[in-house]
Write an enzyme that holds these catalytic residues in place. Structure first.
Site, PDB file in Angstrom:
ATOM      1  N   ASP A  82       0.825  -1.205   0.000  1.00  0.00           N
ATOM      2  CA  ASP A  82       0.000   0.000   0.000  1.00  0.00           C
ATOM      3  C   ASP A  82       0.862   1.259   0.000  1.00  0.00           C
ATOM      4  O   ASP A  82       1.814   1.387   0.788  1.00  0.00           O
ATOM      5  CB  ASP A  82      -0.902  -0.007   1.242  1.00  0.00           C
ATOM      6  CG  ASP A  82      -1.831   1.179   1.303  1.00  0.00           C
ATOM      7  OD1 ASP A  82      -2.690   1.295   0.418  1.00  0.00           O
ATOM      8  OD2 ASP A  82      -1.685   1.990   2.235  1.00  0.00           O
ATOM      9  N   GLU A 141       1.634  -0.014  -4.878  1.00  0.00           N
ATOM     10  CA  GLU A 141       0.778   1.121  -5.186  1.00  0.00           C
ATOM     11  C   GLU A 141       1.641   2.363  -5.008  1.00  0.00           C
ATOM     12  O   GLU A 141       2.204   2.580  -3.928  1.00  0.00           O
ATOM     13  CB  GLU A 141      -0.425   1.200  -4.253  1.00  0.00           C
ATOM     14  CG  GLU A 141      -1.301   2.409  -4.548  1.00  0.00           C
ATOM     15  CD  GLU A 141      -2.213   2.811  -3.402  1.00  0.00           C
ATOM     16  OE1 GLU A 141      -3.195   3.519  -3.672  1.00  0.00           O
ATOM     17  OE2 GLU A 141      -1.929   2.436  -2.251  1.00  0.00           O
TER      18      GLU A 141
END
Length: 586
Positions: free
Chosen positions: A247, A284
């Site tokens: 993330d 990401e």
């Protein structure tokens, strides 16, 4: 059993074992590893334990593999050797993959690993190769997105705990599906986070949207990096996951000569070599930095792939006409932006971004960047759930435009990913929901959410209350939808496109970034993607037939949404409004 903990600032550490006798054992300093404490004590699978620092309250082990009572409660021992794995598994590599992002808490009304596992046959029939689970680490309450987790080594108990996750992974492997876990290294949740009591896990040297940054480069950062890397390897080793989604890696603030991502990717590659299974990392990232996926030997971080939000933004703008926020950069000519992302990966590759009011990104090298290192998608949890109402594309687009989006994503040169329910055009929203037991934190989250969207013109009373159980209820998939049109037809279309991708070499593993050509017409709202002998043509116009010069005389129609005939000698494809086709050139 050996117990150990890193607590460099403590003067004394005590182990509390909840075995009926309430045994308390003083830990001794490790003579070899500075800041570490260790002790031996009787314990078995399920034994509860915690540590007290300098006579303070008992806290869970930062590396506890299980928190039976959730964040803040004591940890429990997990003997990973006891689990009975039923399905031998040799892994599935990322090249050629089709991913499916899934949230355990809303994939089914039950919201458990067991209930989700009973739906895996649907994904296998669809043609999915890997299930990407949103975070499964413990977080406050029962229901939430999972990005406020506080224990990176443990599994959310309401989902089914460690054994529930293992049974899910084992069942997925039995269906031939790999499993990717979404992990959060850039911050911890605001409730139940006791890591600062143990050591310098955070630093004021850097700040992120969540406050002080995770300590990757200040004093003590060697142990913090080892803590995160060890957690990542545990998911791949002890739970047999096939990959990890990292993330918001742009929030991993690290000024050291060797970035944490390079260290992590090296450790994952070493584990893959030892186990003989292909393992991978997907980042990401918001910075469009080619170094993220450039191999370490070439000076990069060595992450194996990354999400490509630029492609999403271009596609979303072309489909919806939205131009607010970051969509403004793509709204001037959405089809041009879409063509650029389909051929070069990044739209922002060093040019001006009006949204950021500065130049942004750097170009990928089309000669050395394999296309599978970028993920392509029309929808994700972020791009739906961070909207005011959590509305999916299906809430405002026709089935024909949804079919066009699917054709572009699933025949793109990149690794495609679907968000759960997208395959049938689900009309259930996916909204932001939380379950904070702390009333003050719950109210702060509620007010913050409403204030954010009120600043964009929304009435506060229209913003769903994250703490209302009905918000999570509305976000659960409706599994009766695929049984009726247009959902049935959209599901069949997605199956057809994925089967086509797997059957033909060009869409699945064709040339890299330099092997795709795109032609388009802004006024006519059509686009043609050429990859080798394949042509994907879409007509996004709502009321006009498109005549697309696809350079495909006498091409064979492999798949079509709408009444599309094969092109004649002129190579022109005639597409009805809001339709798509995939063709093979002789």
């Amino acid at each position: 059993m050996d117990f150990e903990v890193w607590a460099p600032r403590a003067g004394a550490v005590a182990l509390h074992v909840e075995d009926g006798d309430g045994a308390v054992t003083a830990l001794e300093r490790d003579p070899v590893r500075p800041g570490w404490w260790r002790a031996e004590a009787p314990a078995a699978d399920g034994t509860r334990y915690g540590f007290a620092l300098d006579g303070g309250p008992v806290r869970p082990d930062p590396r506890a593999p299980r928190l039976p009572d959730g964040p803040g409660g004591t940890g429990a021992v997990v003997d990973h050797e006891l689990f009975d794995w039923r399905h031998p598994w040799y892994g599935r590599p990322l090249p050629g993959a089709v991913l499916y992002e899934l949230h355990i808490g809303t994939f089914t009304p039950e919201g458990t690993f067991g209930a989700a596992a009973r739906r895996l046959g649907h994904l296998a029939d669809l043609g999915i190769t890997h299930v990407e689970l949103m975070p499964v680490c413990p977080f406050p309450g029962t229901h939430g997105w999972g990005y406020d987790g506080v224990a990176p080594w443990a599994v959310h108990e309401p989902y089914g705990g460690p054994d529930g996750l293992k049974r899910f992974v084992d069942a997925a492997h039995g269906h031939g599906l790999g499993v990717v876990l979404d992990v959060v290294h850039n911050h911890l949740g605001p409730s139940g986070n006791h890591l600062p009591e143990f050591g310098p896990y955070f630093t004021e040297r850097h700040h992120t949207p969540w406050g002080a940054a995770v300590n990757l480069d200040a004093p003590g950062s060697d142990e913090v990096r080892a803590y995160l890397t060890g957690s990542a390897l545990a998911w791949l080793r002890d739970y047999r996951a096939d990959g990890l989604r990292l993330d918001a890696v742009h929030a991993l603030r690290d000024d050291r000569a060797r970035h944490f991502l390079a260290e992590l990717s090296a450790a994952v590659d070493a584990l893959a070599a030892r186990t003989g299974r292909p393992l991978f990392l997907i980042a990401e990232s918001d910075v469009n930095d080619p170094r993220t996926t450039t191999p370490r030997a070439a000076g990069g971080h060595g992450v194996h792939a990354q999400w490509n939000d630029d492609l999403h933004h271009a596609l979303h703008t072309a489909l919806t006409g939205e131009h607010q926020g970051y969509y403004a950069d793509f709204a001037e000519d959405p089809l041009h932006a879409l063509a650029k992302t389909l051929t070069g990966g990044f739209f922002h590759d060093g040019g001006w971004s009006s949204f950021r009011e500065r130049s942004h990104g750097a170009p990928l090298d089309p000669r050395t960047t394999p296309a599978h290192r970028l993920l392509a998608y029309a929808q994700t949890h972020d791009q739906i759930g961070n909207r005011a109402l959590g509305d999916r594309l299906a809430a405002g687009l026709s089935p024909g435009l949804l079919a066009c989006a699917a054709a572009l994503v699933l025949t793109s040169p990149y690794t495609p990913m679907l968000f759960m329910g997208e395959e049938w055009g689900a009309r259930t929203p996916w909204q932001y929901f939380t379950d904070h037991p702390d009333p003050e934190l719950a109210e702060a989250v509620r007010r913050g959410r409403r204030r954010e969207f009120a600043s964009h013109g929304w009435a506060e009373e229209d913003i769903p209350d994250p703490q209302d159980p009905a918000t999570r209820g509305r976000s659960c998939l409706d599994w009766s939808e695929p049984e009726r049109d247009p959902h049935t037809r959209l599901l069949a279309w997605h199956r057809e496109l994925i089967a086509l991708r797997r059957a033909l070499p060009e869409p699945a593993a064709g040339p890299g970034l330099g092997g795709t050509r795109v032609s388009h017409d802004r006024a006519g709202r059509w686009l043609c993607v050429a990859r080798g002998a394949l042509r994907t043509v879409v007509n996004l116009s709502a009321g006009r037939e498109a005549r697309v010069p696809a350079e495909a005389p006498h091409a064979r129609v492999l798949a079509a949404w709408g009444d599309c005939g094969a092109p004649g000698a002129d190579g022109v494809v005639r597409l009805p409004p809001e339709s798509a086709a995939v063709l093979a050139v002789p």
